[in-house]
Design a protein around this motif. Structure first.
Motif, PDB file in Angstrom:
ATOM      1  N   VAL A 230       0.839  -1.196   0.000  1.00 13.31           N
ATOM      2  CA  VAL A 230       0.000   0.000   0.000  1.00 13.31           C
ATOM      3  C   VAL A 230       0.874   1.246   0.000  1.00 13.31           C
ATOM      4  O   VAL A 230       2.030   1.222   0.430  1.00 13.31           O
ATOM      5  N   GLY A 231       0.299   2.346  -0.491  1.00  8.99           N
ATOM      6  CA  GLY A 231       1.089   3.571  -0.547  1.00  8.99           C
ATOM      7  C   GLY A 231       0.230   4.770  -0.882  1.00  8.99           C
ATOM      8  O   GLY A 231      -0.975   4.657  -1.143  1.00  8.99           O
ATOM      9  N   PRO A 232       0.842   5.948  -0.905  1.00  8.76           N
ATOM     10  CA  PRO A 232       0.088   7.192  -1.072  1.00  8.76           C
ATOM     11  C   PRO A 232      -0.372   7.421  -2.502  1.00  8.76           C
ATOM     12  O   PRO A 232       0.230   6.932  -3.461  1.00  8.76           O
ATOM     13  N   ILE A 233      -1.464   8.190  -2.602  1.00  4.03           N
ATOM     14  CA  ILE A 233      -1.954   8.661  -3.886  1.00  4.03           C
ATOM     15  C   ILE A 233      -2.076  10.176  -3.826  1.00  4.03           C
ATOM     16  O   ILE A 233      -2.034  10.768  -2.753  1.00  4.03           O
ATOM     17  N   LYS A 234      -2.233  10.777  -5.002  1.00  2.00           N
ATOM     18  CA  LYS A 234      -2.362  12.237  -5.076  1.00  2.00           C
ATOM     19  C   LYS A 234      -3.244  12.587  -6.267  1.00  2.00           C
ATOM     20  O   LYS A 234      -3.436  11.760  -7.181  1.00  2.00           O
ATOM     21  N   PRO A 235      -3.806  13.784  -6.286  1.00  2.00           N
ATOM     22  CA  PRO A 235      -4.605  14.184  -7.447  1.00  2.00           C
ATOM     23  C   PRO A 235      -3.819  14.038  -8.752  1.00  2.00           C
ATOM     24  O   PRO A 235      -2.628  14.371  -8.820  1.00  2.00           O
ATOM     25  N   GLY A 236      -4.472  13.492  -9.749  1.00  3.16           N
ATOM     26  CA  GLY A 236      -3.842  13.230 -11.028  1.00  3.16           C
ATOM     27  C   GLY A 236      -3.465  11.778 -11.226  1.00  3.16           C
ATOM     28  O   GLY A 236      -3.253  11.342 -12.367  1.00  3.16           O
ATOM     29  N   ASP A 237      -3.375  11.018 -10.135  1.00  2.00           N
ATOM     30  CA  ASP A 237      -3.010   9.603 -10.241  1.00  2.00           C
ATOM     31  C   ASP A 237      -4.160   8.779 -10.819  1.00  2.00           C
ATOM     32  O   ASP A 237      -5.339   9.128 -10.668  1.00  2.00           O
ATOM     33  N   VAL A 238      -3.800   7.668 -11.449  1.00  2.00           N
ATOM     34  CA  VAL A 238      -4.771   6.675 -11.922  1.00  2.00           C
ATOM     35  C   VAL A 238      -4.476   5.373 -11.197  1.00  2.00           C
ATOM     36  O   VAL A 238      -3.346   4.863 -11.241  1.00  2.00           O
ATOM     37  N   ILE A 239      -5.483   4.841 -10.496  1.00  2.00           N
ATOM     38  CA  ILE A 239      -5.332   3.624  -9.705  1.00  2.00           C
ATOM     39  C   ILE A 239      -6.066   2.492 -10.411  1.00  2.00           C
ATOM     40  O   ILE A 239      -7.243   2.629 -10.778  1.00  2.00           O
ATOM     41  N   GLU A 240      -5.400   1.353 -10.591  1.00  2.00           N
ATOM     42  CA  GLU A 240      -6.005   0.172 -11.191  1.00  2.00           C
ATOM     43  C   GLU A 240      -5.847  -1.010 -10.247  1.00  2.00           C
ATOM     44  O   GLU A 240      -4.738  -1.302  -9.791  1.00  2.00           O
ATOM     45  N   VAL A 241      -6.970  -1.667  -9.953  1.00  2.00           N
ATOM     46  CA  VAL A 241      -6.955  -2.910  -9.179  1.00  2.00           C
ATOM     47  C   VAL A 241      -7.418  -4.021 -10.114  1.00  2.00           C
ATOM     48  O   VAL A 241      -8.532  -3.966 -10.652  1.00  2.00           O
ATOM     49  N   GLU A 242      -6.564  -4.997 -10.319  1.00  2.00           N
ATOM     50  CA  GLU A 242      -6.882  -6.098 -11.227  1.00  2.00           C
ATOM     51  C   GLU A 242      -6.849  -7.415 -10.474  1.00  2.00           C
ATOM     52  O   GLU A 242      -5.882  -7.714  -9.775  1.00  2.00           O
ATOM     53  N   ILE A 243      -7.913  -8.206 -10.636  1.00  2.00           N
ATOM     54  CA  ILE A 243      -7.993  -9.536 -10.038  1.00  2.00           C
ATOM     55  C   ILE A 243      -8.318 -10.530 -11.130  1.00  2.00           C
ATOM     56  O   ILE A 243      -9.252 -10.315 -11.926  1.00  2.00           O
ATOM     57  N   GLU A 244      -7.537 -11.606 -11.195  1.00  2.00           N
ATOM     58  CA  GLU A 244      -7.735 -12.575 -12.268  1.00  2.00           C
ATOM     59  C   GLU A 244      -9.147 -13.144 -12.219  1.00  2.00           C
ATOM     60  O   GLU A 244      -9.700 -13.409 -11.151  1.00  2.00           O
ATOM     61  N   GLY A 245      -9.730 -13.287 -13.387  1.00  2.00           N
ATOM     62  CA  GLY A 245     -11.072 -13.811 -13.502  1.00  2.00           C
ATOM     63  C   GLY A 245     -12.161 -12.763 -13.352  1.00  2.00           C
ATOM     64  O   GLY A 245     -13.334 -13.046 -13.616  1.00  2.00           O
ATOM     65  N   ILE A 246     -11.785 -11.558 -12.920  1.00  2.00           N
ATOM     66  CA  ILE A 246     -12.779 -10.492 -12.729  1.00  2.00           C
ATOM     67  C   ILE A 246     -12.556  -9.364 -13.725  1.00  2.00           C
ATOM     68  O   ILE A 246     -13.423  -9.021 -14.517  1.00  2.00           O
ATOM     69  N   GLY A 247     -11.376  -8.763 -13.685  1.00  2.00           N
ATOM     70  CA  GLY A 247     -11.081  -7.654 -14.581  1.00  2.00           C
ATOM     71  C   GLY A 247     -10.352  -6.548 -13.853  1.00  2.00           C
ATOM     72  O   GLY A 247      -9.705  -6.782 -12.829  1.00  2.00           O
ATOM     73  N   VAL A 248     -10.458  -5.341 -14.392  1.00  2.00           N
ATOM     74  CA  VAL A 248      -9.702  -4.192 -13.880  1.00  2.00           C
ATOM     75  C   VAL A 248     -10.677  -3.113 -13.406  1.00  2.00           C
ATOM     76  O   VAL A 248     -11.566  -2.695 -14.151  1.00  2.00           O
ATOM     77  N   LEU A 249     -10.475  -2.681 -12.169  1.00  2.00           N
ATOM     78  CA  LEU A 249     -11.185  -1.528 -11.611  1.00  2.00           C
ATOM     79  C   LEU A 249     -10.261  -0.328 -11.720  1.00  2.00           C
ATOM     80  O   LEU A 249      -9.187  -0.320 -11.136  1.00  2.00           O
ATOM     81  N   ARG A 250     -10.677   0.673 -12.486  1.00  2.00           N
ATOM     82  CA  ARG A 250      -9.819   1.835 -12.732  1.00  2.00           C
ATOM     83  C   ARG A 250     -10.521   3.110 -12.268  1.00  2.00           C
ATOM     84  O   ARG A 250     -11.681   3.346 -12.574  1.00  2.00           O
ATOM     85  N   ASN A 251      -9.772   3.934 -11.515  1.00  2.00           N
ATOM     86  CA  ASN A 251     -10.281   5.223 -11.050  1.00  2.00           C
ATOM     87  C   ASN A 251      -9.158   6.234 -11.033  1.00  2.00           C
ATOM     88  O   ASN A 251      -7.999   5.892 -10.794  1.00  2.00           O
ATOM     89  N   HIS A 252      -9.497   7.491 -11.284  1.00  2.00           N
ATOM     90  CA  HIS A 252      -8.503   8.552 -11.184  1.00  2.00           C
ATOM     91  C   HIS A 252      -8.781   9.397  -9.944  1.00  2.00           C
ATOM     92  O   HIS A 252      -9.881   9.362  -9.389  1.00  2.00           O
ATOM     93  N   VAL A 253      -7.771  10.094  -9.503  1.00  2.00           N
ATOM     94  CA  VAL A 253      -7.845  10.883  -8.278  1.00  2.00           C
ATOM     95  C   VAL A 253      -7.947  12.354  -8.652  1.00  2.00           C
ATOM     96  O   VAL A 253      -7.174  12.845  -9.485  1.00  2.00           O
ATOM     97  N   VAL A 254      -8.896  13.055  -8.030  1.00  2.00           N
ATOM     98  CA  VAL A 254      -9.058  14.479  -8.278  1.00  2.00           C
ATOM     99  C   VAL A 254      -9.019  15.226  -6.946  1.00  2.00           C
ATOM    100  O   VAL A 254      -9.335  14.666  -5.897  1.00  2.00           O
ATOM    101  N   ALA A 255      -8.640  16.475  -6.992  1.00  2.00           N
ATOM    102  CA  ALA A 255      -8.630  17.310  -5.796  1.00  2.00           C
ATOM    103  C   ALA A 255     -10.057  17.724  -5.459  1.00  2.00           C
ATOM    104  O   ALA A 255     -10.887  17.932  -6.345  1.00  2.00           O
ATOM    105  N   ALA A 256     -10.324  17.852  -4.159  1.00  4.66           N
ATOM    106  CA  ALA A 256     -11.663  18.303  -3.717  1.00  4.66           C
ATOM    107  C   ALA A 256     -11.911  19.719  -4.208  1.00  4.66           C
ATOM    108  O   ALA A 256     -10.986  20.527  -4.301  1.00  4.66           O
TER     109      ALA A 256
END
Length: 256
Positions: A230-256
């Protein structure tokens, strides 16, 4: 079978992912039955949503020994549970909002269990019969608030900001959760590479434990914990979580 919820012409539908980029609508909720309606939508003309609207979300802490080690915690002797508000849940491609006062916000890629029918006092041997399927999740966490809360034995707002639980993109109904590779990437760089075989408390154990104390409801989500990395994120980053057999969850980070 891959089940998903999506918006078409402003209306939300449940569907089944078919070959050729087609989604076949279900006649109703997958928590009631999986009867197809015969109506098809093209994946290019819809917006994929979180699998369920504002579900109850149970979270697990320290459920991978390697993660416990990296944060200086002993392995737990019972499941370490918390809840995330239903308003934390967002779908694929929706933005994670970085709080205006955030200082150290982290990603946590996780396997998510979707409960399919009411469960109370369920045995481990029977637990998987109560599962609709599995999806990807990201237990976004404000570490500063989390540590302040933990000093007093509680945990809520550090995990509970709106948008702090991306979930999706699909619910896979035909999957063995015991041995799945989980990879999390930040801006294309691999940060986590784990396997659910390393869970301290596996999926049947978690369902049995929770259902001993409370009734699990159809649509409940159990986020099973995060592996090391695990680690830090910041606005502008794109986070992808991939699990075999399911696919990829992708989200980007924006400032409030």
């Amino acid at each position: 079978m891959k089940i998903l919820r999506y918006s078409s012409n402003g209306e939300a539908h449940y569907g089944i992912a078919r070959d050729g980029g087609k989604f076949e609508r279900l006649a109703g909720s997958p928590l009631e039955n999986l009867e197809p309606s015969g109506h098809f939508d093209d994946e290019t003309s819809v917006v994929v949503l979180a699998p369920f609207h504002r579900p109850r979300v149970f979270g697990l802490g320290y459920n991978y020994r390697a993660h416990s080690k990296e944060v200086g915690k002993p392995s737990p002797t019972l499941p370490v549970l918390f809840m995330k508000p239903s308003t934390t849940v967002i779908g694929p491609e929706e933005p994670i909002v970085y709080p205006a006062d955030g200082e150290n916000v982290h990603f946590e890629g996780e396997l998510v269990v979707i409960i399919g029918k009411e469960a109370r006092n369920v045995s481990e041997a029977d637990a998987l019969e109560y599962v609709l399927g599995y999806t990807c999740g990201n237990d976004v966490s404000d570490r500063v608030l989390q540590r302040r809360e933990s000093e007093f034995g509680c945990l809520l707002v550090g995990k509970g900001y709106d948008t702090f639980a991306p979930i999706g993109p699909v619910v896979e109904t035909e999957l063995d959760p015991a041995n799945l590779r989980l990879v999390t990437r930040v801006n294309g760089e691999v940060r986590q590479d784990g396997n659910t075989s390393a869970l301290v408390y596996d999926v049947p154990a978690l369902i049995a434990y929770l259902s001993k104390y409370m009734t699990l409801l159809p649509g409940d989500h159990i986020m099973t914990g995060t592996p090391a990395g695990v680690g830090p994120i910041k606005p502008g980053d794109v986070i992808e979580v991939e699990i075999e057999g399911i696919g990829v969850l992708r989200n980007h980070v924006v400032a409030a």
